[in-house]
Design a protein around this motif. Structure first.
Motif, PDB file in Angstrom:
ATOM      1  N   ASN A 242      42.112  36.001  31.203  1.00 21.86           N
ATOM      2  CA  ASN A 242      42.218  35.755  29.781  1.00 21.86           C
ATOM      3  C   ASN A 242      43.350  36.430  29.094  1.00 21.86           C
ATOM      4  O   ASN A 242      43.646  37.541  29.276  1.00 21.86           O
TER       5      ASN A 242
ATOM      6  N   LEU B 137      40.918  30.458  33.860  1.00 21.25           N
ATOM      7  CA  LEU B 137      40.361  31.887  33.825  1.00 21.25           C
ATOM      8  C   LEU B 137      40.435  32.305  35.439  1.00 21.25           C
ATOM      9  O   LEU B 137      40.847  33.682  35.350  1.00 21.25           O
TER      10      LEU B 137
ATOM     11  N   SER C 128      32.704  37.507  36.613  1.00 21.87           N
ATOM     12  CA  SER C 128      33.467  37.255  35.496  1.00 21.87           C
ATOM     13  C   SER C 128      34.319  35.650  35.544  1.00 21.87           C
ATOM     14  O   SER C 128      34.464  35.343  34.622  1.00 21.87           O
TER      15      SER C 128
ATOM     16  N   LEU D 187      38.663  41.782  31.461  1.00 22.71           N
ATOM     17  CA  LEU D 187      38.705  40.264  31.093  1.00 22.71           C
ATOM     18  C   LEU D 187      40.427  40.027  30.729  1.00 22.71           C
ATOM     19  O   LEU D 187      40.871  38.900  31.253  1.00 22.71           O
TER      20      LEU D 187
ATOM     21  N   GLY E  47      36.270  33.753  28.794  1.00 28.25           N
ATOM     22  CA  GLY E  47      35.339  34.371  29.573  1.00 28.25           C
ATOM     23  C   GLY E  47      34.571  33.104  30.049  1.00 28.25           C
ATOM     24  O   GLY E  47      34.292  32.180  29.445  1.00 28.25           O
ATOM     25  N   LYS E  48      33.745  33.686  31.151  1.00 25.18           N
ATOM     26  CA  LYS E  48      32.803  32.574  31.586  1.00 25.18           C
ATOM     27  C   LYS E  48      31.645  32.179  30.472  1.00 25.18           C
ATOM     28  O   LYS E  48      31.526  30.974  30.559  1.00 25.18           O
TER      29      LYS E  48
END
Length: 466
Positions: free
Chosen positions: A371, A366, A75, A214, A341-342
């Motif tokens: 998040n 991040l 992630s 996340l 997110g990535k």
């Protein structure tokens, strides 16, 4: 008489000109100060702790366990993000109302106490209060809870914003901006956070358990004003703000929503159409804000190149594979992008033609804080400030996404050189790290294998046959 008439006409024109300038100045929106929330260290949640939480869930099988671990390991989230306090207690993810109240109280008291102390502005001076927490609604409201705690004035104008997702903080800023147009010499406070404590999904639907990997605890309090006398003390001046809403499209409306699964477990659904919807929302938003923040020559060259490509493809049957990208660096010095997110970060990087250096603040946010929903943008801004990159006159483009589906953006102009390290103070010198690879990748390497046999201890932990 003619001379007197000309003098009166000249005075009238000067007066109208003065009123126009005065109105424009009084409608300005400045950030005087902002504070970020950093939970205590005993609330840090590592990959190992996340794995234990997943194993403790009775509704998850080995496939779901593998899916979640893969999401966590890949992630881009590091080992020092924060979870609600109840996650570390015997009750775990089975939260009560008091868990939610404690989470919110902890956030707003810590950030507001520091905000009022550092800015020298009293809680009784606040004219407008805006709170956005998307998935939590209380009676009395959170604004009432804050007003009661700080004993604010009876004529304060307060607003609670819910259901707006990760883009809510810019919606709150826009609300304050509009209020400033008709209310002069005011102070406003915006609080932006998310309630994580009661919103852990306990089912096994893969499109819904992903949010457990996340979202993390965080929040920000922002003090704004339109007082002309304080403009030299301000950190930022709002130049432009654009909001784009695709809610009329069924696909966009349903791609990111709160719902129950087939067993009645409440959670947050992320659909497969989300990346496409986010790209469309970003494209529509940039069409509006680009002419406001970029030189006309850059916009003209972009339109010309696109037109030539279309004409060449239509009449000469010549297809050019190279995509024409509008160069936003001609009008933007720093990009403050939502670290959702990535995949979100990579998608924005590709859409805007940015470099890895431009994405560094978002990636590091991040990695360090996860998040934190609508407050994430302010952690990204805090990273830039802690790195001493924000100089007087610099222009910062802030872009956020949210359910609905929405894309909101705004341009801030830095009013003075900034160097406050905020919540990044104890770790900023270690960023960016040499590698963002999850330290548990080797331990959990089997999750990425196409054909795998679960370790015996894992199978026993999940009550499965090895």
């Amino acid at each position: 008489m003619l001379f007197v008439s000309l003098c009166l006409l000249a005075l009238s024109i000067l007066y109208l000109f003065y009123k126009l300038i005065d109105q424009r100045v009084s409608q300005s929106c400045y950030i005087l100060h902002y504070e970020l929330f950093k939970p205590p260290d005993d609330r840090k949640i590592s990959t190992l702790f996340s794995g234990k939480m997943i194993k403790a869930s009775k509704s998850l099988g080995i496939e779901e366990y593998r899916f979640l671990l893969r999401a966590i390991v890949n992630s881009g989230i590091g080992e020092e993000t924060y979870a609600p306090r109840n996650f570390f207690l015997d009750s775990g993810t089975d939260s009560r109302l008091n868990d939610s109240l404690l989470e919110m109280d902890e956030f707003f008291t810590e950030t507001l106490d520091r905000l009022f102390s550092k800015s020298k502005v009293s809680p009784q001076d606040i004219d407008i209060l805006v709170v956005n927490v998307s998935v939590m609604s209380l009676v009395p409201s959170l604004t009432s809870r804050i007003i009661n705690h700080y004993k604010m004035r009876e004529d304060i104008k307060c607003f609670n914003i819910s259901g707006m997702g990760c883009s809510a903080s810019l919606i709150s800023i826009n609300l304050v901006q509009n209020m400033f147009k008709t209310h002069r010499n005011k102070f406003a406070v915006v609080l932006t956070s998310e309630s994580i404590a009661p919103n852990w999904y306990n089912g096994n639907d893969k499109s819904m358990i992903l949010t457990n990997c996340l979202f993390r605890c965080g929040g920000a309090s922002i003090l704004l004003t339109n007082k002309r006398a304080l403009r030299n003390q301000a950190m930022f001046k709002l130049k432009y703000l654009v909001r784009t809403h695709l809610g009329s499209s069924d696909e966009a409306y349903t791609c990111c929503r709160q719902q129950e699964d087939d067993k009645g477990h409440l959670g947050f659904f992320l659909g497969k159409s989300l990346p496409k919807t986010a790209t469309r929302a970003l494209s529509e938003n940039l069409k509006t804000i680009a002419p406001k923040i970029l030189p006309l020559t850059a916009v003209f060259c972009f339109i010309l190149q696109k037109s030539i490509q279309k004409l060449a493809a239509k009449f000469l049957n010549i297809t050019v594979k190279r995509k024409v990208v509008l160069n936003f660096k001609l009008g933007v010095d720093h990009f403050c992008l939502h670290p959702g997110g990535k995949a979100v970060i990579d998608g924005v990087k590709q859409s805007l033609g940015l470099t890895e250096g431009d994405m560094e603040p978002s990636r590091m946010t991040l990695h360090r804080f996860g998040n934190t929903s609508a407050s994430s943008l302010w952690y990204v801004l805090g990273y830039m400030e802690a790195k001493k990159r924000l100089k007087k006159g610099d222009r910062v483009l802030m872009i956020g996404f949210g359910s609905g589906f929405k894309c909101n953006s705004c341009m801030w102009e830095v009013s003075r050189d900034l160097d406050d390290k905020n919540v990044w103070g104890d770790c900023i010198d270690n960023f960016p790290p040499k590698s963002l690879t999850n330290p548990y990748l080797e331990k959990y390497g089997w999750i990425n294998e196409d054909e795998w046999i679960p370790p015996p201890e894992l199978a026993r932990a999940l009550d499965l046959e090895s």
